[in-house]
Enzyme design. Structure first.
Site, short mmCIF file in Angstrom:
data_model
loop_
_atom_site.label_atom_id
_atom_site.label_comp_id
_atom_site.label_asym_id
_atom_site.label_seq_id
_atom_site.Cartn_x
_atom_site.Cartn_y
_atom_site.Cartn_z
CG LEU A 93 -2.40 1.26 1.09
CD1 LEU A 93 -3.00 0.66 0.31
CD2 LEU A 93 -2.65 0.69 3.16
CB VAL A 94 3.42 2.23 2.53
CG1 VAL A 94 2.14 2.51 3.78
CG2 VAL A 94 4.71 1.86 2.43
NE ARG A 97 5.55 6.63 -6.43
CZ ARG A 97 6.32 5.40 -7.71
NH1 ARG A 97 7.44 6.09 -8.02
NH2 ARG A 97 5.36 5.49 -8.57
CB SER A 106 5.57 2.87 15.53
OG SER A 106 6.75 2.63 16.16
NE ARG A 108 12.93 3.14 16.35
CZ ARG A 108 13.27 4.30 16.04
NH1 ARG A 108 12.94 5.36 15.94
NH2 ARG A 108 14.17 4.21 17.35
CG LEU A 175 -12.51 11.24 -7.35
CD1 LEU A 175 -12.44 9.78 -6.61
CD2 LEU A 175 -12.47 12.00 -8.05
CG HIS A 180 -3.18 5.25 -10.64
ND1 HIS A 180 -2.70 4.67 -11.56
CD2 HIS A 180 -1.38 5.09 -9.55
CE1 HIS A 180 -1.43 4.26 -11.60
NE2 HIS A 180 -0.92 4.08 -10.47
NE ARG A 185 -1.68 -1.25 -4.52
CZ ARG A 185 -0.74 -2.25 -5.60
NH1 ARG A 185 -0.10 -3.57 -5.31
NH2 ARG A 185 0.34 -1.27 -4.70
C1 LIG Z 1 -0.13 -6.29 -9.21
C2 LIG Z 1 1.21 -6.01 -8.94
C3 LIG Z 1 2.58 -6.43 -8.98
C4 LIG Z 1 3.17 -5.52 -8.12
N1 LIG Z 1 4.68 -6.51 -8.28
C5 LIG Z 1 5.68 -5.54 -7.75
C6 LIG Z 1 6.86 -6.06 -7.79
O1 LIG Z 1 7.09 -7.41 -8.03
N2 LIG Z 1 8.38 -4.93 -7.49
C7 LIG Z 1 7.63 -4.24 -7.24
O2 LIG Z 1 9.20 -3.59 -6.42
N3 LIG Z 1 6.74 -3.85 -7.17
C8 LIG Z 1 5.53 -4.19 -7.84
N4 LIG Z 1 4.50 -3.49 -7.52
C9 LIG Z 1 4.08 -1.82 -7.42
C10 LIG Z 1 4.01 -0.92 -8.31
O3 LIG Z 1 5.57 -1.27 -9.27
C11 LIG Z 1 4.26 0.17 -7.70
O4 LIG Z 1 5.34 0.93 -7.30
C12 LIG Z 1 3.04 0.46 -7.27
O5 LIG Z 1 1.43 -0.26 -7.86
C13 LIG Z 1 2.75 1.58 -7.15
O6 LIG Z 1 2.19 2.53 -8.31
P1 LIG Z 1 2.22 3.56 -9.11
O7 LIG Z 1 4.11 3.48 -9.52
O8 LIG Z 1 1.70 3.91 -10.18
O9 LIG Z 1 3.10 4.95 -8.28
P2 LIG Z 1 1.92 5.75 -7.80
O10 LIG Z 1 2.67 7.01 -6.59
O11 LIG Z 1 0.68 5.60 -7.09
O12 LIG Z 1 1.83 6.79 -8.76
C14 LIG Z 1 1.00 7.42 -9.39
C15 LIG Z 1 1.23 7.57 -10.58
O13 LIG Z 1 2.19 9.24 -10.80
C16 LIG Z 1 3.55 8.63 -11.47
N5 LIG Z 1 4.72 8.58 -10.77
C17 LIG Z 1 4.73 8.79 -9.40
N6 LIG Z 1 5.93 8.71 -9.09
C18 LIG Z 1 6.91 9.21 -10.15
C19 LIG Z 1 8.31 9.35 -10.48
N7 LIG Z 1 8.98 9.19 -9.34
N8 LIG Z 1 8.27 9.98 -11.96
C20 LIG Z 1 7.25 9.69 -12.77
N9 LIG Z 1 6.04 9.54 -12.87
C21 LIG Z 1 6.06 9.14 -11.39
C22 LIG Z 1 3.27 7.86 -12.09
O14 LIG Z 1 2.45 7.88 -13.56
C23 LIG Z 1 1.91 7.05 -10.99
O15 LIG Z 1 1.69 5.42 -11.82
C24 LIG Z 1 3.21 -4.10 -7.59
C25 LIG Z 1 1.89 -3.55 -8.13
C26 LIG Z 1 0.90 -4.12 -8.38
C27 LIG Z 1 -0.34 -3.04 -8.93
#
Ligand SMILES: Cc1cc2nc3c(=O)[nH]c(=O)nc-3n(C[C@H](O)[C@H](O)[C@H](O)COP(=O)(O)OP(=O)(O)OC[C@H]3O[C@@H](n4cnc5c(N)ncnc54)[C@H](O)[C@@H]3O)c2cc1C
Length: 263
Positions: A93-94, A97, A106, A108, A175, A180, A185
């Site tokens: 979940l966390v 970003r 925590s 801790r 929202l 997203h 999820r």
């Molecule tokens: C089914 C599934 C399997 C997964 N498996 C893995 C795994 O095996 N290993 C692993 O490490 N993670 C895994 N993840 C996590 C995934 O890679 C993402 O880190 C997580 O879903 C957060 O979503 P997000 O990248 O869309 O970021 P969010 O923080 O939700 O950001 C929302 C959107 O903002 C934009 N954005 C955010 N930050 C940036 C940035 N720095 N630069 C440019 N654009 C940005 C992007 O368009 C992004 O989609 C998995 C996720 C899912 C749903």
């Protein structure tokens, strides 16, 4: 016997009445400000004194949502209390970003008297696996308490906990980001526990305001196709896989070409 964690989600803020009164107005205000010569103050005043027809408000909201003008929906936020989820879930979940804030119990500062645990259904359904799971879970708990008695700080004693141990969080999310996150999820390929969490989040929002609840859907729904490689065989049938869509598109293009050449 270790206590079983029970996942619970509550929409803490805002109340349904606040959503009904202000949330459509806030999105309308943001969108209308872009397209109007009027000041945002004038636009808001007309909205809040019921001088703007609700159909006009909804038409503009639907337009900006459908056409991806999504900065306008970043102005409304939802705060959820989430409890009884595993650390395996919270770690996923966390990872989100943008447009979302978390606070988490925590390990801790909390010295757990009775840690609680989530048992995956696949383990629950397998008596041998369940026995192993419970044995290691109980052993880790015993060692945790022994470590605390020996004066080892909770922040170090916790290293013995499995991913199954539960945690509590507060999550505030706008929202745009909630849609997203739900898109990723609620997908049938998402991990079962986080998918369950988002079903409960959707239920909470739905109960407060069905319009906003209905926006929380797997990503394939607004996209119109599934883009997950693991669903190339289309075992999930919510939407066709993009390969099928492109195949049909190719056939259509070829047919249209033949039609043009023979007419
Ligand atoms: C089914 C599934 C399997 C997964 N498996 C893995 C795994 O095996 N290993 C692993 O490490 N993670 C895994 N993840 C996590 C995934 O890679 C993402 O880190 C997580 O879903 C957060 O979503 P997000 O990248 O869309 O970021 P969010 O923080 O939700 O950001 C929302 C959107 O903002 C934009 N954005 C955010 N930050 C940036 C940035 N720095 N630069 C440019 N654009 C940005 C992007 O368009 C992004 O989609 C998995 C996720 C899912 C749903």
């Amino acid at each position: 016997m270790a206590k079983r964690g029970v996942m619970e989600v509550s929409l803490i803020f805002p109340e349904a009445e606040t959503i009904r009164k202000y949330y459509r107005g806030l999105i309308y205000l943001a969108a209308r400000t872009c397209y109007s010569e009027k000041t945002p103050q004038q636009i808001w005043d007309e909205f809040i004194t019921d001088k703007t027809p609700p159909e006009r408000v909804m038409k503009l909201i639907e337009h900006v949502i459908e056409s991806g003008h999504h900065s306008t929906i970043e102005h409304i936020n939802f705060t959820f209390a989430i409890s009884g989820v595993s650390r395996a879930l919270s770690h996923q979940l966390v990872r989100h970003r943008i447009g979302v804030a978390f606070d988490q119990q925590s390990q801790r500062y909390v010295k757990y008297k009775e840690p609680q645990y989530v048992t995956p259904p696949s383990i629950e359904a397998n008596p041998d696996a369940l026995r192993e799971f419970e044995r290691l879970r109980d052993m880790s708990e015993e060692v945790y308490h022994r470590f605390l008695e020996q004066g080892i700080p909770a922040e170090d004693a916790r290293f013995i906990f499995p991913n199954a141990v539960t945690t509590n969080l507060i999550m505030t999310v706008n929202l745009r980001q909630l849609m997203h996150m739900a898109g990723l999820r609620l997908c049938t390929l998402a991990q079962w526990e986080i998918r369950q969490l988002f079903k409960l989040i959707r239920k909470e929002v739905m109960a407060a305001d069905p319009y906003f609840g209905r926006l929380l859907v797997p990503k394939c729904v607004p996209l119109g196709y599934c883009d997950e490689k693991r669903n190339e065989d289309e075992h999930c049938r919510i939407r066709p896989h993009k390969n099928s869509v492109f195949r049909v598109w190719e056939l259509y293009k070829r047919g249209a070409l033949v039609e043009r050449e023979t007419s």
